[in-house]
Design an enzyme around this catalytic site. Structure first.
Site, PDB file in Angstrom:
ATOM      1  N   GLU A  29      49.787  47.779  74.364  1.00  0.00           N
ATOM      2  CA  GLU A  29      49.946  46.376  74.762  1.00  0.00           C
ATOM      3  C   GLU A  29      50.826  45.627  73.768  1.00  0.00           C
ATOM      4  OE1 GLU A  29      48.885  45.230  77.624  1.00  0.00           O
ATOM      5  OE2 GLU A  29      47.813  47.076  78.140  1.00  0.00           O
ATOM      6  N   GLU A  70      42.979  38.356  74.734  1.00  0.00           N
ATOM      7  CA  GLU A  70      44.042  39.316  75.063  1.00  0.00           C
ATOM      8  C   GLU A  70      43.462  40.686  75.397  1.00  0.00           C
ATOM      9  OE1 GLU A  70      47.326  40.538  76.325  1.00  0.00           O
ATOM     10  OE2 GLU A  70      47.512  38.615  75.291  1.00  0.00           O
ATOM     11  N   GLU A  77      43.975  43.950  83.459  1.00  0.00           N
ATOM     12  CA  GLU A  77      45.243  44.501  83.945  1.00  0.00           C
ATOM     13  C   GLU A  77      45.184  46.018  84.097  1.00  0.00           C
ATOM     14  OE1 GLU A  77      48.276  43.130  81.287  1.00  0.00           O
ATOM     15  OE2 GLU A  77      48.400  41.175  82.270  1.00  0.00           O
TER      16      GLU A  77
END
Length: 123
Positions: A29, A70, A77
């Protein structure tokens, strides 16, 4: 049947899974890596800007909150991407909502750091 872990063994196993998740987020990420980099720069400044333990906690906590949100957004996601690559309204909505949560955490961190820096240097 799988035995149910308890006590220190459960804590050790959970810690290993958590560290595995942190490594995966850092490896995969970009946004998480960028936010970790910013936190690495900001955290030493928290000792200088924060005049009280509560101010220090607000500065450090706002950085931690961004990373936490996050991580949760990345988890959403990942699950959505696992379901399938085709566009679906609900998949897009889930990703957008996660992104909005990250944005709000970044705004709150920016406001926290900005206000406390303002107070230290101009107040």
């Amino acid at each position: 049947m799988k035995s149910h872990q308890t006590g220190l063994h459960h804590l050790a196993t959970s810690t290993c899974y958590s560290l595995k998740g942190l490594r995966a987020a850092f490896r995969n990420e970009t946004a998480f890596r960028q936010e970790v980099g910013i936190c690495v720069i900001l955290l030493p400044l928290a000792w200088w800007i924060g005049a009280t333990p509560v101010e220090w906690l607000l500065l450090v906590g706002s950085c931690a909150l961004v990373l936490i949100v996050e991580l949760l957004n990345s988890a959403v996601e990942t699950v959505v991407d696992r379901i399938g690559p085709e566009h679906h309204e609900l998949s897009g909505r889930a990703k957008d909502i996660g992104s909005a949560a990250v944005m709000i955490s970044l705004i709150m961190a920016g406001l926290t750091w900005g206000l406390l820096a303002w107070q230290k240097f101009l107040g």
